[in-house]
Design an enzyme around this catalytic site. Structure first.
Site, PDB file in Angstrom:
ATOM      1  N   ARG A   1       0.861  -1.177   0.000  1.00 29.00           N
ATOM      2  CA  ARG A   1       0.000   0.000   0.000  1.00 29.00           C
ATOM      3  C   ARG A   1       0.904   1.237   0.000  1.00 29.00           C
ATOM      4  NH1 ARG A   1      -2.166  -3.427   4.140  1.00 29.00           N
ATOM      5  NH2 ARG A   1      -4.276  -4.203   3.642  1.00 29.00           N
TER       6      ARG A   1
ATOM      7  N   LYS B   1      -2.192  -2.218   7.934  1.00 29.32           N
ATOM      8  CA  LYS B   1      -3.385  -1.720   8.605  1.00 29.32           C
ATOM      9  C   LYS B   1      -3.498  -2.314   9.999  1.00 29.32           C
ATOM     10  CE  LYS B   1      -6.476  -0.600   4.746  1.00 29.32           C
ATOM     11  NZ  LYS B   1      -7.790  -0.904   4.124  1.00 29.32           N
TER      12      LYS B   1
ATOM     13  N   HIS C   1      -2.506   2.126  -6.035  1.00 27.23           N
ATOM     14  CA  HIS C   1      -3.181   0.903  -5.602  1.00 27.23           C
ATOM     15  C   HIS C   1      -3.408  -0.059  -6.761  1.00 27.23           C
ATOM     16  CE1 HIS C   1      -4.726  -0.634  -1.835  1.00 27.23           C
ATOM     17  NE2 HIS C   1      -5.728  -1.197  -2.466  1.00 27.23           N
TER      18      HIS C   1
ATOM     19  N   ARG D   1      -0.757  -2.548  -6.771  1.00 25.36           N
ATOM     20  CA  ARG D   1      -0.995  -3.587  -5.758  1.00 25.36           C
ATOM     21  C   ARG D   1      -1.975  -4.625  -6.289  1.00 25.36           C
ATOM     22  NH1 ARG D   1      -1.342  -4.691  -0.082  1.00 25.36           N
ATOM     23  NH2 ARG D   1      -3.473  -5.073   0.658  1.00 25.36           N
TER      24      ARG D   1
ATOM     25  N   HIS E   1      -4.176  -8.905   4.024  1.00 24.10           N
ATOM     26  CA  HIS E   1      -5.629  -8.935   4.149  1.00 24.10           C
ATOM     27  C   HIS E   1      -6.020  -9.693   5.406  1.00 24.10           C
ATOM     28  CE1 HIS E   1      -6.405  -8.317  -0.442  1.00 24.10           C
ATOM     29  NE2 HIS E   1      -6.223  -7.177   0.192  1.00 24.10           N
TER      30      HIS E   1
ATOM     31  N   TYR F   1      -9.575 -11.555  -6.525  1.00 22.83           N
ATOM     32  CA  TYR F   1      -8.612 -11.744  -7.617  1.00 22.83           C
ATOM     33  C   TYR F   1      -8.736 -13.107  -8.288  1.00 22.83           C
ATOM     34  CZ  TYR F   1      -6.522  -7.704  -5.369  1.00 22.83           C
ATOM     35  OH  TYR F   1      -6.325  -6.471  -4.810  1.00 22.83           O
TER      36      TYR F   1
END
Length: 296
Positions: free
Chosen positions: A147, A171, A242, A245, A268, A277
């Site tokens: 990110r 995150k 992004h 990514r 994630h 994906y």
């Protein structure tokens, strides 16, 4: 804004930051959404807001032309805010209890082909000192799936190049180790030799990616680097950092990389986020980076 509303917002932001470990950018977005509501109710106490007020507010932002995704985010944020007020005994009932969050179609992320990535890299002007830095930025975004916030906060101490990993703070302040391939490792060496060693100063400290003044490269600058290179390469898609990514994840899934390995590399929390994906290929193979990623 009255003192009571200011206090409630401050408590909410503290909760988001400390209890939920959300990033400053996410907290800012939540705060901005509450201020939208405050502007609409014209100074009314947040604890006095009713379901009718919320319904009128949602109708108002819809009439402004706000897209469904933004509307859903605002509703979600306000629900979280009022749930906190209930737990802290400020109110007894959530005014958004009967408000439904719009169901959004799953939008597949825009991705770049390997040819488009190579064309962007070829568009870099290496006659400028920033050339090696810009290439390093693209290769870390595309080659490791970082990110933007993770990239700008990388420090030299996060590099474990001999082991082929970088340590990333993602995150929720969660650390993860991300594999880094030989081509990217070589590029980082060139970055140090021809750029960072030239621009670093006492302000640089341990920061990895620097601007030409020796300070941390900003998120805005990275957006500009990606946008300018895409324009030079005549990439017609609407892209952002992004997008690289997304492209990182897609090229691995297409090649059959293990879904949980990709989940771990992307940071994630839920594998369902990674599963977006798998519209391309669902084969599972053992090797993830070196065998499959063309820029590793």
């Amino acid at each position: 804004m009255n003192n009571k509303n200011s206090q409630l917002i401050e408590e909410f932001l503290t909760y988001l930051s400390l209890d939920r470990s959300l990033s400053p950018n996410t907290c800012d977005a939540y705060e901005a959404d509450i201020h939208k509501l405050l502007d609409f109710i014209e100074g009314k106490d947040l604890v006095s807001v009713t379901s009718e007020d919320i319904s009128l507010f949602i109708r108002y932002i819809h009439e402004l032309g706000l897209n469904p995704r933004s509307t859903a985010r605002i509703i979600s944020g306000l629900k979280t805010f009022y749930k906190l007020l209930i737990t802290q005994d400020y109110i007894e009932q959530n005014p958004l209890q009967t408000i439904l969050t719009p169901k959004l179609p799953k939008k597949l992320p825009e991705v770049l082909s390997h040819v488009e990535i190579e064309t962007m890299l070829a568009a870099i002007d290496f006659s400028k000192i920033s050339g090696e830095r810009d290439k390093t930025v693209i290769m870390l975004l595309y080659g490791s799936g970082l990110r933007v916030s993770e990239l700008v906060n990388l420090s030299i101490n996060d590099l474990y190049l001999e082991d082929g990993f970088i340590k990333v703070l993602g995150k929720g302040e969660k650390e993860r180790l991300v594999p880094i391939g030989g081509k990217t490792i070589k590029q980082i060496g060139l970055y140090f030799q021809y750029y960072r060693n030239e621009v670093s100063n006492e302000n640089s400290k341990n920061t990895l990616i620097l601007n030409q003044r020796g300070n941390k490269l900003s998120r805005v600058s990275i957006f500009k680097i990606v946008k300018d290179l895409a324009s030079e390469a005549q990439v017609k898609k609407s892209i952002s950092p992004h997008t690289l990514r997304h492209s990182f994840a897609t090229v691995l899934i297409e090649a059959g990389a293990d879904l949980r390995a990709v989940q771990q590399m992307l940071g994630h929390e839920s594998i369902t986020t990674t599963e977006i994906y798998t519209h391309l290929d669902k084969a599972y193979l053992k090797s993830v980076i070196e065998q499959y990623h063309p820029r590793s």
